[in-house]
Design a protein around this motif. Structure first.
Motif, mmCIF file in Angstrom:
data_model
loop_
_atom_site.group_PDB
_atom_site.id
_atom_site.type_symbol
_atom_site.label_atom_id
_atom_site.label_comp_id
_atom_site.label_asym_id
_atom_site.label_seq_id
_atom_site.Cartn_x
_atom_site.Cartn_y
_atom_site.Cartn_z
ATOM 1 N N ALA A 143 -31.685 26.760 -20.740
ATOM 2 C CA ALA A 143 -31.669 27.423 -19.332
ATOM 3 C C ALA A 143 -30.611 27.573 -19.055
ATOM 4 O O ALA A 143 -30.404 29.184 -18.577
ATOM 5 N N ALA A 144 -30.519 27.041 -18.187
ATOM 6 C CA ALA A 144 -29.209 27.129 -17.187
ATOM 7 C C ALA A 144 -27.786 27.588 -17.594
ATOM 8 O O ALA A 144 -28.149 28.681 -16.646
ATOM 9 N N VAL A 145 -27.791 28.155 -19.410
ATOM 10 C CA VAL A 145 -26.631 29.088 -19.424
ATOM 11 C C VAL A 145 -27.122 29.948 -19.588
ATOM 12 O O VAL A 145 -26.482 31.448 -19.162
ATOM 13 N N ALA A 146 -28.327 30.105 -19.856
ATOM 14 C CA ALA A 146 -28.424 31.321 -19.791
ATOM 15 C C ALA A 146 -28.745 31.994 -18.934
ATOM 16 O O ALA A 146 -29.006 33.936 -18.304
ATOM 17 N N ALA A 147 -29.358 31.407 -17.193
ATOM 18 C CA ALA A 147 -29.550 32.245 -16.455
ATOM 19 C C ALA A 147 -27.816 32.080 -15.582
ATOM 20 O O ALA A 147 -28.294 32.199 -14.035
ATOM 21 N N ASN A 148 -27.269 31.875 -15.946
ATOM 22 C CA ASN A 148 -26.018 31.640 -15.754
ATOM 23 C C ASN A 148 -24.676 30.563 -14.774
ATOM 24 O O ASN A 148 -24.552 31.017 -13.509
ATOM 25 N N CYS A 149 -25.833 29.723 -14.927
ATOM 26 C CA CYS A 149 -25.513 28.445 -13.768
ATOM 27 C C CYS A 149 -24.279 28.374 -14.967
ATOM 28 O O CYS A 149 -23.980 27.877 -15.542
ATOM 29 N N GLY A 150 -22.929 27.741 -12.894
ATOM 30 C CA GLY A 150 -21.965 27.470 -13.796
ATOM 31 C C GLY A 150 -21.757 26.187 -13.696
ATOM 32 O O GLY A 150 -20.482 25.617 -14.439
ATOM 33 N N GLY A 151 -22.635 25.284 -13.878
ATOM 34 C CA GLY A 151 -23.045 23.742 -14.267
ATOM 35 C C GLY A 151 -24.364 22.872 -13.944
ATOM 36 O O GLY A 151 -25.340 23.982 -14.173
ATOM 37 N N ILE A 152 -23.841 22.005 -14.886
ATOM 38 C CA ILE A 152 -25.244 20.877 -15.006
ATOM 39 C C ILE A 152 -24.922 19.807 -13.775
ATOM 40 O O ILE A 152 -23.627 18.763 -13.922
ATOM 41 N N VAL A 153 -26.115 19.091 -13.605
ATOM 42 C CA VAL A 153 -25.640 17.724 -13.198
ATOM 43 C C VAL A 153 -27.020 16.686 -13.721
ATOM 44 O O VAL A 153 -27.678 16.811 -14.877
ATOM 45 N N CYS A 154 -26.463 16.065 -14.833
ATOM 46 C CA CYS A 154 -26.556 15.701 -16.080
ATOM 47 C C CYS A 154 -26.304 13.607 -15.928
ATOM 48 O O CYS A 154 -24.867 13.805 -15.142
ATOM 49 N N ALA A 155 -26.755 12.854 -16.132
ATOM 50 C CA ALA A 155 -26.363 11.757 -16.648
ATOM 51 C C ALA A 155 -25.153 11.407 -17.600
ATOM 52 O O ALA A 155 -25.914 12.601 -18.814
ATOM 53 N N ALA A 156 -24.058 10.640 -17.381
ATOM 54 C CA ALA A 156 -23.052 10.344 -18.372
ATOM 55 C C ALA A 156 -23.962 10.014 -19.755
ATOM 56 O O ALA A 156 -22.977 10.135 -20.349
ATOM 57 N N THR A 157 -24.729 9.603 -20.136
ATOM 58 C CA THR A 157 -24.850 9.400 -20.550
ATOM 59 C C THR A 157 -26.233 10.420 -22.519
ATOM 60 O O THR A 157 -25.977 10.221 -22.919
#
Length: 230
Positions: A143-157
């Motif tokens: 969904a983030a990619v489809a929305a043209n977000c430039g980045g992701i916040v996620c856990a290292a895992t």
């Protein structure tokens, strides 16, 4: 140490006191290039927090995790885009239309102020959640990619899943704890070098530095570890 390693580190200024936040930022600035203004500090000081940290020469990461109807998110993003922040977070669970509204609002606000548009970072699953499903994670990244977000916040895992879905997207990883430091309320943590080797682009460092008696020295040690991993 090169700016490459320094610009991979963000300090989480999680305090209600702007003077304290600025003091910490000044102390760690030689080692850390980005300052995260989270919900606590933004609630206390608002745009002054962004302005005063920017005046130090640090990039500002506004971490308020917007999640509302698209029109409201667009309006808020327009205001935040005018402040000159480098990054802004939204919840990926809000869906494609909401995230697209954030991207549009940020661009509009930045253009009106004559500043570069910040990057929208989609928050996938909070690092305090130990029960994140891979299916939900994949859906939110898509969904983030489809929305043209430039980045992701996620856990290292979660980095291996993120990279499988979006190999080139910017990854911002909180829950970073140097070896031997407390995990506090974070359920999924990683060491600085471990996260970098797993594919993290930016690491968010909080209490491991801000709770230290000597924040500058703690930041310097983390910078050295990241520099070796890079």
């Amino acid at each position: 140490m090169s700016n490459d390693a320094r610009n991979k580190l963000a300090i989480a200024l999680d305090t209600s006191y702007l003077d304290q936040a600025v003091s910490i930022a000044k102390e760690v600035q030689p080692s850390i290039g980005i300052a995260k203004v989270g919900l606590q500090l933004f609630s206390a000081a608002g745009q002054r927090a962004v302005e005063e940290i920017r005046e130090l020469g640090m990039d500002v990461f506004v971490d308020v995790k917007l999640h509302d109807i698209p029109n409201t998110v667009r309006g808020a993003s327009k205001v935040l885009g005018s402040l000159g922040a480098r990054f802004l977070t939204v919840h990926a669970s809000g869906g494609v239309e909401m995230m697209q509204a954030a991207v549009a609002g940020l661009d509009e606000g930045a253009r009106s102020a004559g500043v570069d548009a910040p990057t929208v970072l989609a928050v996938t699953v909070l690092t305090s959640d130990p029960n994140a499903s891979e299916e939900a994670l994949r859906w939110r990244v898509e969904a983030a990619v489809a929305a043209n977000c430039g980045g992701i916040v996620c856990a290292a895992t979660d980095l291996s899943v993120i990279r499988a879905v979006a190999p080139t997207i910017l990854t911002v990883v909180p829950g970073i704890r140097p070896e031997g430091t407390p995990t506090h309320d974070q359920a999924r943590v990683a060491t600085p070098s471990g996260a970098i080797r797993s594919g993290a682009d930016i690491l968010v460092i909080g209490r491991a530095v801000t709770n230290s008696d000597r924040p500058g020295e703690a930041a310097e040690r983390i910078l050295a570890e990241v520099g070796q991993a890079v």
